[in-house]
Design a protein around this motif. Structure first.
Motif, PDB file in Angstrom:
ATOM      1  N   PRO A 185      -4.448  -2.047  -1.713  1.00  0.00           N
ATOM      2  CA  PRO A 185      -3.840  -0.978  -2.502  1.00  0.00           C
ATOM      3  C   PRO A 185      -4.854  -0.156  -3.288  1.00  0.00           C
TER       4      PRO A 185
ATOM      5  N   ALA B  80       2.983   0.022  -4.109  1.00  0.00           N
ATOM      6  CA  ALA B  80       1.846   0.288  -4.988  1.00  0.00           C
ATOM      7  C   ALA B  80       2.226   1.264  -6.085  1.00  0.00           C
TER       8      ALA B  80
ATOM      9  N   CYS C  88       0.814  -1.221   0.000  1.00  0.00           N
ATOM     10  CA  CYS C  88       0.000   0.000   0.000  1.00  0.00           C
ATOM     11  C   CYS C  88       0.848   1.272   0.000  1.00  0.00           C
TER      12      CYS C  88
END
Length: 258
Positions: free
Chosen positions: A227, A46, A16
């Motif tokens: 994400p 991400a 993330c």
């Protein structure tokens, strides 16, 4: 996610992470070095979040099939450029290969009670960066300060079709806080929309990440974080993530620069 497992939190935080290089003296060389750290033995971040002038070089470096997205910033960092100039920035960035646009809203106008200027900016940038480009709106919550104003900025962004609401630029005295995060997450919860959240600025450790994940689970439920719905904007978090995943002791993590 097992919030009691440092490795589970670190793995989720890696997936993330918007790995960020927005220093005032950033160079293409430093930006490409950041891009090279975006994929590691444990997976990939991400996105990389970089200045617009380096998007084309990052796009060439990553290639067509990279799992790493390219995010860039417009109307950054002060949020006070003319709409036409910001639309131009956005159009060029998307043309150069940006997958995500992080827009600083005209937060000073909002403080002054001028909501239309904020709406006009978001609407114009959304038109210049239509789906599948992701639009994140930076609210600069540390400058808005008033919880009601933070909530109102969040509502406006969602009403104008932002994909994410983001706390801050990382360029002011107060950046991401759990207090602002709660307000923004509660707006997302009330809206019922599939909108993401991005805290940015001052998030440096896996323990910091755990606190934000726990808050997300409290407000929006277990399993909400992914994400597609959650990002950390950080330059320093990767070091602690990798140290955790590599089982390095805390003393060996100090002084790492990412």
């Amino acid at each position: 996610m097992d919030l009691n497992s440092p490795k589970a939190v670190a793995t989720a935080a890696l997936s993330c992470l918007d790995l960020t290089e927005l220093g005032d003296a950033a160079t293409q060389e430093a930006t490409l070095a950041l891009v090279d750290r975006a994929v590691n033995d444990f997976g990939s971040v991400a996105a990389v979040c970089i200045w617009p002038r380096f998007v084309a070089a990052a796009h060439a470096r990553l290639g067509q099939n990279s799992p790493v997205r390219i995010a860039t910033v417009v109307n950054f960092p002060f949020g006070d450029l003319p709409v036409e100039e910001v639309v131009g920035e956005t159009t060029r960035a998307v043309g150069d290969g940006a997958d995500e646009i992080d827009l600083v809203i005209p937060w000073k106008a909002l403080i002054a009670g001028d909501e239309e200027t904020v709406r006009d900016m978001i609407r114009a940038v959304r038109a210049a960066a239509p789906a599948p480009v992701t639009l994140k709106t930076i609210l600069e919550t540390g400058e808005l300060k008033d919880p009601a104003l933070i909530a109102r900025a969040s509502d406006i962004a969602l009403e104008e079709q932002a994909d994410f609401i983001k706390t801050s630029t990382g360029k002011v005295t107060v950046n991401a806080t759990l207090e602002a995060a709660r307000i923004m997450l509660e707006v997302i919860q009330r809206s019922g929309k599939a909108v993401g959240f991005k805290p940015a600025g001052g998030i440096r450790t896996v323990d910091d990440a755990r606190a934000y994940f726990a808050l997300c689970e409290e407000v929006l439920g277990a399993g909400w974080v992914s994400p597609g719905t959650f990002r950390f904007g950080a330059s320093g978090l990767l070091g602690d993530i990798l140290a955790t995943l590599e089982d390095r002791s805390p003393s060996t993590r100090q002084g790492e620069a990412y």
